[in-house]
Design an enzyme around this catalytic site. Structure first.
Site, mmCIF file in Angstrom:
data_model
loop_
_atom_site.group_PDB
_atom_site.id
_atom_site.type_symbol
_atom_site.label_atom_id
_atom_site.label_comp_id
_atom_site.label_asym_id
_atom_site.label_seq_id
_atom_site.Cartn_x
_atom_site.Cartn_y
_atom_site.Cartn_z
ATOM 1 N N GLN A 68 3.339 -28.018 37.458
ATOM 2 C CA GLN A 68 2.152 -28.848 37.619
ATOM 3 C C GLN A 68 2.300 -29.857 38.758
ATOM 4 O O GLN A 68 3.397 -30.085 39.270
ATOM 5 C CB GLN A 68 1.866 -29.600 36.320
ATOM 6 C CG GLN A 68 1.358 -28.718 35.194
ATOM 7 C CD GLN A 68 0.937 -29.533 33.985
ATOM 8 O OE1 GLN A 68 1.702 -29.724 33.059
ATOM 9 N NE2 GLN A 68 -0.283 -30.028 34.005
ATOM 10 N N HIS A 69 1.171 -30.425 39.130
ATOM 11 C CA HIS A 69 1.062 -31.613 39.987
ATOM 12 C C HIS A 69 1.303 -31.381 41.482
ATOM 13 O O HIS A 69 0.876 -32.199 42.287
ATOM 14 C CB HIS A 69 2.040 -32.716 39.552
ATOM 15 C CG HIS A 69 1.959 -33.124 38.121
ATOM 16 N ND1 HIS A 69 0.796 -33.521 37.521
ATOM 17 C CD2 HIS A 69 2.925 -33.191 37.166
ATOM 18 C CE1 HIS A 69 1.039 -33.827 36.254
ATOM 19 N NE2 HIS A 69 2.327 -33.629 36.017
ATOM 20 N N ASP A 117 2.501 -24.890 33.850
ATOM 21 C CA ASP A 117 3.636 -24.335 33.119
ATOM 22 C C ASP A 117 3.665 -24.735 31.651
ATOM 23 O O ASP A 117 3.965 -23.897 30.780
ATOM 24 C CB ASP A 117 4.950 -24.689 33.806
ATOM 25 C CG ASP A 117 5.116 -26.173 34.106
ATOM 26 O OD1 ASP A 117 4.225 -26.971 33.770
ATOM 27 O OD2 ASP A 117 6.152 -26.534 34.689
#
Length: 480
Positions: free
Chosen positions: A71-72, A235
């Site tokens: 992520q991110h 994830d």
């Protein structure tokens, strides 16, 4: 047999599983490494994906594919769809000051924290995409000016599988995502299923193109070879799907990062920022607590002791619970929970008795688990149902971790048979996209073992005491 592919493009590597679409049974698999670091050219992800697919036998007999990824991560694209600069990953903490700025601009730690939590379910930290955009605007204005679209690692890989750049200008609907991954950006609200473009503009000074958010089972298109593309996800949402987590389940995952997340039917907004109010991959919600430091703490401590990992974990079981008062504060790369991006690790409580490898090994394992237990406490404090704790992740496999975890977490833990749970969750999304909805027979979560131990509250108390003590050291305290 109809086959589907699930991809887990994590921080460290790319793993693929090829599954029977009707049962979820893994037929074959492959993997390939990613470069180390917190800044990576996305081309490496695509190369690793191709290598992992080749190792798994290719896509010649496959009907659908979906990608779950870390992520991110900030992926910036220019008007032709080319990557503007290497991606800043979730563990890149250079935007810590930007996170503080964004919170202050909405009223400071208390009022601003509440404003962000109400808007998007989460208070931004250096991990979030929105803070990386502010950093980019301030520190790399030329790259910021060249950016016309922003996406996440899973979005970018899905787009590459669909054909990627065509040499023409990037189309308005070229990029797609899902609500699970979008909820980690800091400018998407899981409660309303909508982007908050005002927050995007606040961070980046202007609005850029964002991926279209697909429904949980909505196809993302097809590959040039005709494979159906699932929408994919982040994830952690992929892992929840892979272990068939349902409301009441809390998943504790120990990988590069440590995460504690629960599936629930209502959105969660924590103004303190400890809990990120994410969405899951099914239409529900996934409140999550993340620690930056997890498996790498074990490896670093083993290296410090001159041990291989097998020796390290064996020694950890030879020391008593609490390691004789020896505590490892595992903030080796700063920390996100608590929000101490510039902190370092600490060892406290050394005596002649505890100055041995086995005591230090035990303290390192307990330190990582104590950090995760804080996340479990935070979920309970916001009335998230906790009926079952599921322990997963590569660093959950050693027997020492499984036997020590129940005492630290304060309840029995269920450990599924080792599997690539994130990739399996993505494969399930591929099966949904192929079927036109979440209609295939329920996949089995497989066998599991349950570990129990007496609650070790005294270990938690000692850990909290040392964490409070080290917080007063210059440079170690929380960001406010």
């Amino acid at each position: 047999m109809t086959l589907v592919v699930g991809v887990d493009s994590s921080t460290q590597s790319c793993k693929v599983v090829i599954c029977d679409a009707s049962t979820g049974a893994v037929v074959r698999s492959g993997s390939a490494p990613h470069p180390e670091g917190s800044e990576v050219d996305p081309a490496f992800w695509l190369g690793a994906l191709r290598q992992a697919l080749d190792e798994a036998g290719g896509l010649g007999d496959v009907a659908a594919i979906a990608v779950a990824a870390q992520q991110h991560g900030l992926v910036c694209l220019d008007k032709h769809g080319e990557v503007v600069r290497p991606s800043l990953l979730w563990n890149d903490l250079r935007s810590a000051a930007a996170a503080t700025q964004l919170i202050d601009e909405l009223g400071g730690p208390d009022k601003g924290g509440r404003a962000w939590a109400d808007a998007v379910g989460s208070v931004p930290t250096a991990s979030f995409t929105v803070t990386k955009l502010r950093w980019l605007a301030e520190h790399e204005p030329d790259n910021a000016a060249a950016t016309v679209a922003v996406c996440l690692p899973h979005d970018w890989l899905t787009w590459q599988l669909a054909g990627g750049p065509t040499g023409h200008e990037l189309g308005a609907n070229a990029l797609v995502t899902d609500r699970g991954d979008a909820s980690g950006t800091g400018y998407f609200s899981p409660a309303t299923d909508a982007y908050r473009l005002d927050l995007l503009e606040r961070a980046f000074r202007r609005v850029v193109a964002l991926p279209r958010v697909l429904a949980p089972a909505e196809p993302a298109g097809r590959t040039p070879d005709g494979l159906v593309l699932g929408c994919g996800t982040g994830d952690n949402a992929g892992a929840a799907l892979g272990v068939l987590a349902s409301p009441g389940d809390v998943v504790v995952s120990i990988g590069t990062s440590g995460t504690v997340f629960a599936v629930c039917d209502h959105p969660v907004a924590d103004p303190t920022g400890v809990i990120a109010g994410f969405a899951d991959a099914t239409g529900r919600f996934l409140p999550l607590v993340c620690t930056v430091n997890a498996a790498r703490v074990f490896r670093a401590t083993a290296r410090l002791l001159g041990l291989d990992e097998h020796e390290f974990f064996s020694l950890a079981l030879e020391a008593p619970a609490g390691a004789g008062g020896l505590v490892v504060v595992p903030y080796f790369e700063g920390e996100r929970t608590p929000n101490r991006p510039f902190a370092t690790g600490a060892i406290h409580g050394l005596r002649y008795e505890t100055a041995t490898p086995r005591y230090l090994a035990r303290a390192a394992v307990e330190g990582v688990l104590c950090g995760l237990a804080v996340g479990l406490d935070a979920l309970r404090a916001l009335d998230v149902r906790v009926e079952r704790v599921i322990l997963i992740g590569g660093a959950s496999r050693p027997e020492a971790v499984r036997r020590i975890a129940p005492g630290i977490l304060g309840r029995p833990v269920v450990v599924p048979t080792a599997a690539e749970h994130v990739a399996i969750g993505a494969a399930r999304q591929a099966a949904w996209a192929l079927a036109g909805g979440p209609t295939p027979p329920e996949w089995s979560a497989g066998a599991s073992a349950t570990y129990e131990a007496e609650p070790a509250d005294f270990v938690r108390a000692r850990y909290a005491e040392v964490c409070e003590m080290t917080a007063s050291v210059p440079g170690q305290g929380s960001v406010s």
